[in-house]
Design a protein around this motif. Sequence first.
Motif, PDB file in Angstrom:
ATOM      1  N   GLU A 105     -15.004   1.089  51.904  1.00  0.00           N
ATOM      2  CA  GLU A 105     -16.278   0.388  51.847  1.00  0.00           C
ATOM      3  C   GLU A 105     -17.170   1.115  50.853  1.00  0.00           C
ATOM      4  N   THR A 106     -17.798   0.335  49.975  1.00  0.00           N
ATOM      5  CA  THR A 106     -18.759   0.897  49.035  1.00  0.00           C
ATOM      6  C   THR A 106     -20.110   0.264  49.336  1.00  0.00           C
ATOM      7  N   VAL A 107     -21.082   0.543  48.525  1.00  0.00           N
ATOM      8  CA  VAL A 107     -22.419  -0.020  48.729  1.00  0.00           C
ATOM      9  C   VAL A 107     -22.360  -1.548  48.746  1.00  0.00           C
ATOM     10  N   ARG A 108     -21.580  -2.139  47.818  1.00  0.00           N
ATOM     11  CA  ARG A 108     -21.565  -3.608  47.709  1.00  0.00           C
ATOM     12  C   ARG A 108     -20.251  -4.274  48.083  1.00  0.00           C
ATOM     13  N   LEU A 109     -19.207  -3.490  48.344  1.00  0.00           N
ATOM     14  CA  LEU A 109     -17.871  -4.065  48.493  1.00  0.00           C
ATOM     15  C   LEU A 109     -17.134  -3.554  49.719  1.00  0.00           C
ATOM     16  N   LEU A 110     -16.258  -4.414  50.237  1.00  0.00           N
ATOM     17  CA  LEU A 110     -15.253  -4.022  51.217  1.00  0.00           C
ATOM     18  C   LEU A 110     -13.899  -4.194  50.540  1.00  0.00           C
TER      19      LEU A 110
END
Length: 189
Positions: free
Chosen positions: A16-21
């Motif tokens: 998981e990133t700030v904007r993405l899974l």
Amino acid sequence: MISRQGTTDDDGTLLETVRLLLRPWRVEEAAIHRELWTERDPRVPAHRRIDADGRPSVADLEDRIRRTAHAGGPGLGLPALERRAERDVIGYCGLIEGGPGAHALDPEHPGPEIAFELLRRTQGQGYATEAARAVVQWAQEAGVEQLHATVWAWNAPSRRVLERLGFVTMRTQTTENGPGELLVASKIL
């Protein structure tokens, strides 16, 4: 950076990133996967584009997703990229074992190769770099010592992503009946 690793929730999120899974593909997303195939540059080798018979079809890709889901195994694979806010899948990013770049640099000990592809309508917004950065971090934390990548010389956007991540072109090769030069890059972790 990565805010979570592992399959810790119901959707199977791997990273998981700030904007993405980054998570496994779902069968109902096969049409999105096929859209990636239809958008590919005509210079991409024929075996990576839709053929004259319309293959792979959505049904073919549904079957592939089902088989992949049951294959399991270690590693990251090529998970779907889902935008967290929009809850839509926009491509994939992950690692493949023993890809062409790894074989070109070290045929005896090919290692993992990073691969990514996004729908055209989502390109140029930093998603590929964000996802690939998370994959590189995951690989480093998993004890991988070196990653490889291959990119066509004409694919400037993908080359820029790899450069941002610190990949260095180690070799240029011309493929038989290919669409130009293939750059083989590497990154020591």
